[in-house]
Design a protein around this motif. Structure first.
Motif, PDB file in Angstrom:
ATOM      1  N   TYR A  68       0.823  -1.213   0.000  1.00 52.79           N
ATOM      2  CA  TYR A  68       0.000   0.000   0.000  1.00 52.79           C
ATOM      3  C   TYR A  68       0.855   1.260   0.000  1.00 52.79           C
ATOM      4  CZ  TYR A  68      -3.238  -3.633   1.324  1.00 52.79           C
ATOM      5  OH  TYR A  68      -3.952  -4.800   1.361  1.00 52.79           O
ATOM      6  N   LEU A  69       1.913   1.209  -0.810  1.00 58.91           N
ATOM      7  CA  LEU A  69       2.754   2.378  -1.029  1.00 58.91           C
ATOM      8  C   LEU A  69       2.600   2.929  -2.438  1.00 58.91           C
ATOM      9  CD1 LEU A  69       6.039   1.173   0.718  1.00 58.91           C
ATOM     10  CD2 LEU A  69       4.329   2.764   1.624  1.00 58.91           C
ATOM     11  N   ALA A  70       1.929   2.164  -3.322  1.00 60.43           N
ATOM     12  CA  ALA A  70       1.703   2.566  -4.716  1.00 60.43           C
ATOM     13  C   ALA A  70       0.672   1.597  -5.297  1.00 60.43           C
ATOM     14  CB  ALA A  70       3.010   2.499  -5.521  1.00 60.43           C
ATOM     15  N   PRO A  71       0.023   1.955  -6.409  1.00 61.40           N
ATOM     16  CA  PRO A  71      -0.904   1.011  -7.049  1.00 61.40           C
ATOM     17  C   PRO A  71      -0.182  -0.276  -7.438  1.00 61.40           C
ATOM     18  CG  PRO A  71      -1.154   3.216  -7.970  1.00 61.40           C
ATOM     19  CD  PRO A  71       0.074   3.253  -7.109  1.00 61.40           C
ATOM     20  N   MET A  72      -0.915  -1.400  -7.385  1.00 62.74           N
ATOM     21  CA  MET A  72      -0.337  -2.702  -7.692  1.00 62.74           C
ATOM     22  C   MET A  72      -1.152  -3.403  -8.762  1.00 62.74           C
ATOM     23  SD  MET A  72       0.774  -4.140  -3.937  1.00 62.74           S
ATOM     24  CE  MET A  72       1.690  -5.508  -4.657  1.00 62.74           C
ATOM     25  N   ASP A  73      -0.473  -4.290  -9.493  1.00 67.60           N
ATOM     26  CA  ASP A  73      -1.128  -5.128 -10.503  1.00 67.60           C
ATOM     27  C   ASP A  73      -1.751  -6.335  -9.811  1.00 67.60           C
ATOM     28  OD1 ASP A  73      -1.916  -6.613 -12.695  1.00 67.60           O
ATOM     29  OD2 ASP A  73       0.107  -7.311 -13.183  1.00 67.60           O
ATOM     30  N   HIS A  74      -3.085  -6.370  -9.774  1.00 68.22           N
ATOM     31  CA  HIS A  74      -3.787  -7.498  -9.174  1.00 68.22           C
ATOM     32  C   HIS A  74      -4.541  -8.298 -10.248  1.00 68.22           C
ATOM     33  CE1 HIS A  74      -2.899  -6.368  -5.079  1.00 68.22           C
ATOM     34  NE2 HIS A  74      -3.382  -5.153  -5.270  1.00 68.22           N
ATOM     35  N   SER A  75      -4.022  -8.295 -11.445  1.00 65.58           N
ATOM     36  CA  SER A  75      -4.697  -8.964 -12.546  1.00 65.58           C
ATOM     37  C   SER A  75      -4.678 -10.482 -12.374  1.00 65.58           C
ATOM     38  CB  SER A  75      -4.005  -8.617 -13.868  1.00 65.58           C
ATOM     39  OG  SER A  75      -2.693  -9.160 -13.902  1.00 65.58           O
ATOM     40  N   PRO A  76      -5.614 -11.193 -13.006  1.00 65.82           N
ATOM     41  CA  PRO A  76      -5.588 -12.659 -12.966  1.00 65.82           C
ATOM     42  C   PRO A  76      -4.273 -13.229 -13.487  1.00 65.82           C
ATOM     43  CG  PRO A  76      -7.703 -11.885 -13.771  1.00 65.82           C
ATOM     44  CD  PRO A  76      -6.813 -10.672 -13.695  1.00 65.82           C
ATOM     45  N   GLU A  77      -3.689 -12.575 -14.482  1.00 65.16           N
ATOM     46  CA  GLU A  77      -2.416 -13.061 -15.028  1.00 65.16           C
ATOM     47  C   GLU A  77      -1.314 -12.977 -13.972  1.00 65.16           C
ATOM     48  OE1 GLU A  77       0.319 -12.535 -19.079  1.00 65.16           O
ATOM     49  OE2 GLU A  77      -1.254 -11.073 -18.595  1.00 65.16           O
ATOM     50  N   ARG A  78      -1.306 -11.885 -13.200  1.00 63.12           N
ATOM     51  CA  ARG A  78      -0.298 -11.748 -12.142  1.00 63.12           C
ATOM     52  C   ARG A  78      -0.526 -12.797 -11.058  1.00 63.12           C
ATOM     53  NH1 ARG A  78       4.539  -9.669 -11.952  1.00 63.12           N
ATOM     54  NH2 ARG A  78       3.740  -7.883 -13.138  1.00 63.12           N
ATOM     55  N   ALA A  79      -1.778 -13.011 -10.691  1.00 69.06           N
ATOM     56  CA  ALA A  79      -2.085 -14.011  -9.657  1.00 69.06           C
ATOM     57  C   ALA A  79      -1.645 -15.398 -10.089  1.00 69.06           C
ATOM     58  CB  ALA A  79      -3.581 -13.993  -9.353  1.00 69.06           C
ATOM     59  N   ALA A  80      -1.812 -15.702 -11.377  1.00 69.39           N
ATOM     60  CA  ALA A  80      -1.396 -17.013 -11.878  1.00 69.39           C
ATOM     61  C   ALA A  80       0.119 -17.170 -11.812  1.00 69.39           C
ATOM     62  CB  ALA A  80      -1.894 -17.186 -13.312  1.00 69.39           C
ATOM     63  N   ILE A  81       0.859 -16.107 -12.112  1.00 76.72           N
ATOM     64  CA  ILE A  81       2.320 -16.151 -12.005  1.00 76.72           C
ATOM     65  C   ILE A  81       2.736 -16.410 -10.563  1.00 76.72           C
ATOM     66  CG2 ILE A  81       4.405 -14.703 -12.076  1.00 76.72           C
ATOM     67  CD1 ILE A  81       3.758 -15.585 -14.826  1.00 76.72           C
ATOM     68  N   GLU A  82       2.112 -15.699  -9.628  1.00 79.03           N
ATOM     69  CA  GLU A  82       2.463 -15.863  -8.219  1.00 79.03           C
ATOM     70  C   GLU A  82       2.143 -17.278  -7.746  1.00 79.03           C
ATOM     71  OE1 GLU A  82       4.101 -13.520  -6.327  1.00 79.03           O
ATOM     72  OE2 GLU A  82       4.271 -12.551  -8.279  1.00 79.03           O
ATOM     73  N   ASP A  83       1.030 -17.822  -8.199  1.00 85.13           N
ATOM     74  CA  ASP A  83       0.672 -19.191  -7.808  1.00 85.13           C
ATOM     75  C   ASP A  83       1.700 -20.192  -8.326  1.00 85.13           C
ATOM     76  OD1 ASP A  83      -1.305 -21.181  -6.731  1.00 85.13           O
ATOM     77  OD2 ASP A  83      -1.296 -21.801  -8.838  1.00 85.13           O
ATOM     78  N   ARG A  84       2.195 -19.981  -9.529  1.00 85.79           N
ATOM     79  CA  ARG A  84       3.228 -20.879 -10.066  1.00 85.79           C
ATOM     80  C   ARG A  84       4.511 -20.794  -9.244  1.00 85.79           C
ATOM     81  NH1 ARG A  84       3.278 -19.028 -16.205  1.00 85.79           N
ATOM     82  NH2 ARG A  84       5.002 -20.538 -16.419  1.00 85.79           N
ATOM     83  N   HIS A  85       4.860 -19.588  -8.797  1.00 85.40           N
ATOM     84  CA  HIS A  85       6.049 -19.445  -7.953  1.00 85.40           C
ATOM     85  C   HIS A  85       5.888 -20.221  -6.649  1.00 85.40           C
ATOM     86  CE1 HIS A  85       8.959 -16.817  -9.844  1.00 85.40           C
ATOM     87  NE2 HIS A  85       7.991 -16.007 -10.262  1.00 85.40           N
ATOM     88  N   ARG A  86       4.706 -20.173  -6.058  1.00 88.45           N
ATOM     89  CA  ARG A  86       4.499 -20.869  -4.783  1.00 88.45           C
ATOM     90  C   ARG A  86       4.615 -22.382  -4.950  1.00 88.45           C
ATOM     91  NH1 ARG A  86       0.400 -16.850  -4.622  1.00 88.45           N
ATOM     92  NH2 ARG A  86       0.992 -15.146  -3.229  1.00 88.45           N
ATOM     93  N   ARG A  87       4.442 -22.874  -6.184  1.00 85.68           N
ATOM     94  CA  ARG A  87       4.567 -24.300  -6.457  1.00 85.68           C
ATOM     95  C   ARG A  87       5.944 -24.636  -7.023  1.00 85.68           C
ATOM     96  NH1 ARG A  87       1.839 -25.602 -10.449  1.00 85.68           N
ATOM     97  NH2 ARG A  87       0.853 -23.655 -11.102  1.00 85.68           N
ATOM     98  N   TRP A  88       6.925 -23.759  -6.809  1.00 88.36           N
ATOM     99  CA  TRP A  88       8.256 -23.905  -7.413  1.00 88.36           C
ATOM    100  C   TRP A  88       8.857 -25.287  -7.141  1.00 88.36           C
ATOM    101  CZ3 TRP A  88      11.295 -20.815 -10.511  1.00 88.36           C
ATOM    102  CH2 TRP A  88      12.649 -21.182 -10.611  1.00 88.36           C
ATOM    103  N   ALA A  89       8.734 -25.754  -5.925  1.00 83.38           N
ATOM    104  CA  ALA A  89       9.374 -27.019  -5.564  1.00 83.38           C
ATOM    105  C   ALA A  89       8.852 -28.193  -6.377  1.00 83.38           C
ATOM    106  CB  ALA A  89       9.183 -27.298  -4.071  1.00 83.38           C
TER     107      ALA A  89
END
Length: 400
Positions: A272-293
């Motif tokens: 909450y220091l600047a606007p952020m990208d909360h798009s579905p595409e960004r969420a999908a990227i983050e989900d893939r990172h969490r499954r890195w292992a």
């Protein structure tokens, strides 16, 4: 976790500046001073990964891989002594069934926190008091307090606060992104116009037990009411000045001054220091990172490539290390150094360009010194203020 294959190294080295963590602004003297401090953060969400026992807190991870931001090796690298590990429960139904599910999930999370600290007892210990934290530091160990983000798991039975207190709970907030049975959220339409009747009882029980009250995520009305009701100072464990970014999760200057006047502390968030990208595409990227292992090397290569392409089209956010320091310095100017600390929301969405994980914390100390903040005040900001206010809450307790 196995190491990156050599085929991934060029992609990793080619990551955008947002993935890099500069160190050339930290002098040897700054680093030595940082190491002399007790450095802590008031909001650590890494226990979300601990419930099933598969994530090794004692091993070195990388933000670029799995989006994690703290583990014991990185605490050591960043000169971080400890903090509050959160029992976080996303808001659900205000029904008997919902309350039972939330209670059970919170108990599992509390147990996981205690288990992980016990598994690494030679390097970190559970702290229940400020003196515990100081003792563990003297012993050459890290320390972990336990907090609760969102009071939903308590349902309508405030006796559960005493149960969690016996498990180690020393900091708690009433609400998260949505209103609940205790209070209104900063990011929901008013229901109670502050605290509910049960929420007022919650404040009294928190004071009785000596659990520090945290009002991050609470509405302005909740802030105003708790400031009047609480017998002990309160904190905001991960919030920022509204003057830096106008968002309801942040606090206006007038309330910041009132918080300071009441002896409280605001711990500066890196969200909450600047606007952020909360798009579905960004969420999908983050989900893939969490499954890195679980990803193959080819899948990891594709992930890093896809992320670089997305960042080129739509950066996740524009907040960088300088933005974070502007927020902290503004808070110091408005409230005074006795009422400011650090609560970056690690593993809960925190991190900015140039400060992606806790290894970057020496940059904060160095930047405060460059800004002319006296070393004694920096010691308060980096940890002393939290230990003071927690001690005050415990000293004011009447039972537990």
């Amino acid at each position: 976790m196995r190491l990156l294959g050599f085929a991934l190294l060029p992609l990793l080295l080619a990551l955008p500046a947002s993935a890099q963590q500069p160190r050339d602004d930290v002098s040897p003297a700054d680093r030595a001073f940082h190491e002399s401090l007790t450095v802590l953060d008031t909001h650590l969400d890494i226990p979300e990964r601990w419930d099933d026992g598969s994530w090794d807190f004692g091993a070195r991870h990388r933000w670029e891989w799995d989006r994690s931001q703290i583990d014991l090796p990185r605490m050591e690298e960043g000169g971080m002594d400890g903090g509050f590990f959160a029992i976080y429960t996303p808001q659900g139904a205000l029904t008997p069934e919902g309350y039972r599910e939330a209670r059970d999930a919170a108990l599992v999370r509390a147990t996981a926190i205690r288990r992980v600290l016990a598994e690494n007892r030679d390097r970190i210990g559970l702290a229940l008091t400020p003196d515990d934290a100081r003792r563990l530091v003297r012993e050459g160990k890290r320390f972990g307090f336990m907090s609760m983000e969102n009071g939903w798991p308590l349902g309508e039975d405030l006796s559960l606060l005493a149960t969690f207190h016996r498990l180690g709970l020393r900091l708690a907030s009433p609400v998260h992104f949505r209103n609940n049975q205790l209070a209104d959220s900063a990011t929901d339409s008013p229901r109670w116009h502050g605290l509910s009747p049960l929420g007022r009882q919650w404040v009294a029980e928190m004071n009785r037990l000596g659990i520090l009250i945290d009002l991050s995520h609470s509405s302005d009305d909740v802030f105003d009411q708790v400031l009047q009701l609480s017998r002990a100072p309160i904190i905001l464990s991960h919030s920022s000045p509204r003057a830096i970014f106008d968002h309801p999760r942040n606090l206006d200057d007038a309330r910041m001054r009132r918080l300071a006047a009441a002896g409280g502390v605001m711990f500066i968030n890196s969200v909450y220091l600047a606007p952020m990208d909360h798009s579905p595409e960004r969420a999908a990227i983050e989900d893939r990172h969490r499954r890195w292992a679980t990803l193959s090397e080819d899948e990891r290569q594709r992930l890093l490539s896809d992320e670089a392409a997305l960042d080129a089209r739509a950066p996740q956010h524009e907040a960088d290390f300088d933005t974070y320091m502007r927020a902290m310095l503004h808070a110091i100017e408005v409230m005074g150094a006795d009422h400011v600390g650090m609560g970056c929301d690690w593993d809960g969405g925190g991190g900015v360009i140039g400060m992606r994980d806790v290894t970057a914390l020496p940059r904060v100390t160095a930047a405060l010194r460059r800004a002319g903040i006296p070393d004694a005040d920096i010691a308060k900001i980096m940890g002393g203020n939290l230990l003071r206010v927690l001690g005050q809450a415990q000293a004011a307790a009447t039972g537990g």
